[in-house]
Design a protein around this motif. Structure first.
Motif, short mmCIF file in Angstrom:
data_model
loop_
_atom_site.label_atom_id
_atom_site.label_comp_id
_atom_site.label_asym_id
_atom_site.label_seq_id
_atom_site.Cartn_x
_atom_site.Cartn_y
_atom_site.Cartn_z
N GLY A 120 31.75 45.35 30.65
CA GLY A 120 31.10 44.63 31.55
C GLY A 120 31.76 45.55 32.74
O GLY A 120 31.78 46.03 32.80
N ALA A 121 30.31 45.07 33.49
CA ALA A 121 30.46 45.50 35.04
C ALA A 121 31.48 45.12 35.33
O ALA A 121 33.11 44.21 35.37
N LYS A 122 32.44 46.63 36.17
CA LYS A 122 33.67 46.41 36.83
C LYS A 122 33.63 45.56 38.66
O LYS A 122 33.67 46.34 39.11
N LEU A 123 34.04 44.52 37.75
CA LEU A 123 33.83 43.49 39.23
C LEU A 123 35.18 43.55 40.60
O LEU A 123 35.11 43.58 42.26
N ASP A 124 36.49 44.07 40.18
CA ASP A 124 37.08 44.36 40.92
C ASP A 124 36.92 45.50 41.59
O ASP A 124 37.26 45.43 42.76
N VAL A 125 36.71 46.45 41.32
CA VAL A 125 35.78 47.48 42.04
C VAL A 125 34.98 46.95 42.95
O VAL A 125 34.86 47.28 44.18
N VAL A 159 29.20 37.57 41.35
CA VAL A 159 28.92 38.77 42.04
C VAL A 159 28.61 38.16 43.69
O VAL A 159 29.11 38.84 44.62
N ARG A 160 28.32 36.99 43.58
CA ARG A 160 28.10 36.38 44.49
C ARG A 160 29.43 35.46 45.17
O ARG A 160 28.66 35.82 46.32
N LYS A 161 30.10 35.15 44.45
CA LYS A 161 31.31 35.14 45.42
C LYS A 161 31.74 35.87 45.76
O LYS A 161 32.41 35.86 46.96
N LEU A 162 31.72 37.18 45.15
CA LEU A 162 32.21 38.58 46.46
C LEU A 162 32.36 38.30 47.17
O LEU A 162 32.06 38.66 48.76
N LEU A 163 30.56 38.34 47.29
CA LEU A 163 29.65 38.55 48.62
C LEU A 163 30.05 37.60 49.36
O LEU A 163 29.71 38.18 51.19
#
Ligand SMILES: Cc1ncc(COP(=O)(O)O)c(C=O)c1O
Length: 401
Positions: A120-125, A159-163
């Motif tokens: 999946g997409a690297k959300l840590d990056v 993704v939303r949480k990170l934004l």
């Protein structure tokens, strides 16, 4: 007339285009109409209202565009961004790759975050890029919800949480082409700014309509975005929305009636039941793959897709041969492996207007083909694993209780 006729229905298990329900075909079997008569705007009004339910948005503005998923991408990008804008885009398979190619050709400054195909997409990056971007140079995050080439579903709420965590104002643009109306999708709750899909996937319509939904923030961005757009300009649609006639150019009347019928079927089943049905289809397929002793291209359970399963074949077998035989011998259409995974995987699409017994037919076919190409599968093993699960989990059909 049929080219290369075969008796019975083709078992269409590519991950889109999918079979069209008879009710939709009947609804589309009609003449052209004057789209400026009062009837077409009245129909369009119901479609625009009801399509929002599929995206789970009340504040979004939908656009029904004569195009495909690729045009819907272009509509999302050119209406909200300006050439040179920095965007983060996740490369996880063939469709995210094609979207990135479009982003680069539209002259955005694309910051590509690449994963191995099957991951999946690297959300840590993403987290570290958002943390470092205190000047807010990142204008948009582009992500494919469900990568159809590998059967990987990304977690959009993360993704939303990170934004939110980094209080970052970047626009959140999502390709939901093989997820919307099949996999849980919540445009408003997840703060998605532009979501899009294509008619030939989970909506089970013919190809030809791109459906794009823009949040109020995306509409605001479109007022200053400098990308050149003509055919896809939201402004033209909005002008005609305000006039109550809805269409800046000629819509396909047949597709509009088809969409009405498709939405009616979805609401009759219930959107949540549609999503549950896809959960069952995905799970049953994965159980069959496991029983065959084969591996899923999707590397972790958290990314398992309920609309497409990419199956890795042993290295001495070419997966394209499986797809060729499926069609030639069994009238079964499976998805080819694309690009990096060409020859290495075949794909089973399990989305749209499809029920569990149809899926079992496909799984039985795959077993015979595996045997044909020399893979030592026990006939019935995948079907047994899938049907044992399904027998315990298929609910009664509400209208028949
Ligand atoms: C996830 C995804 N995005 C975009 C596209 C492109 O859509 P289209 O072929 O309708 O242009 C596809 C096509 O399969 C897809 O699966």
């Amino acid at each position: 007339m049929d080219y290369m006729y075969a008796p019975g229905k083709n078992h269409l298990f590519v991950p889109g285009p999918v079979h069209i329900p008879d009710q939709v075909i009947r609804a589309m079997n009609r003449n052209n109409e004057d789209y400026r008569s009062p009837a077409v705007p009245a129909l369009t009004k119901t479609l625009l209202e009801d399509i929002k339910k599929i995206f789970k948005t009340t504040s979004g503005t939908p656009f029904l565009i004569p195009t495909t998923g690729t045009g819907a991408w272009e509509s999302a990008l050119t209406n909200t961004l300006s050439p040179g804008d920095r965007i983060i885009s996740f490369l996880i398979g063939q469709f995210s790759l094609l979207w990135i190619d479009q982003q680069q050709r539209l002259n955005f400054n694309v910051d590509v975050v690449e994963s191995d195909w099957g991951e999946g997409a690297k959300l840590d990056v993403l987290a570290s890029k958002l943390a470092a971007d205190t000047a807010h140079t990142i204008k948009a995050i582009c992500i494919v919800h469900n990568e159809t080439a590998t059967g990987v579903t990304n977690n959009l709420s993360k993704v939303r949480k990170l934004l939110d965590e980094y209080r970052h104002p970047a626009l959140f643009l999502v390709d939901g082409v093989s997820s919307i109306c099949a996999i849980d999708f919540r445009m408003d709750e997840w703060g998605i700014d532009v979501a899009l899909t294509g008619s030939q996937k989970a909506l089970s319509l013919p190809t030809g309509m791109g459906i794009v939904c823009a949040s109020p923030k995306a509409l605001e961005a479109s007022k200053t975005a400098k990308s050149v757009r003509v055919f896809f300009d939201w402004k033209d649609y909005i002008k005609f929305y305000n006039l109550g006639t809805f269409w800046p150019y000629t819509p396909s009347i047949q597709l509009l009636y088809g969409l009405r019928a498709a939405l009616d079927l979805i609401f009759e089943e219930g959107l949540e039941n549609v999503i549950e049905r896809h959960r069952r289809l995905g799970k049953a397929t994965r159980l069959a793959v496991e029983a065959w002793g084969l591996k899923n291209c999707t590397q972790k359970e958290e990314w398992f897709s309920d609309t497409v399963t990419a199956v890795i074949v042993p290295s001495h077998i070419n997966s394209s041969e499986i797809v060729r035989r499926a069609w030639q011998r069994y009238n079964l259409s499976l998805g080819l492996g694309l690009n990096k995974v060409a020859g290495k995987v075949f794909r089973i699409g399990h989305l749209g207007h499809l029920n569990e017994l149809q899926l079992l037919g496909c799984l039985a076919g795959v077993e015979m083909i595996l045997k044909d190409v020399g893979y030592p599968v026990k006939l019935g093993s995948g079907v047994a694993a899938a049907s044992a699960y399904l027998q315990n989990n298929i609910p009664m059909i509400p209208s028949r209780i």
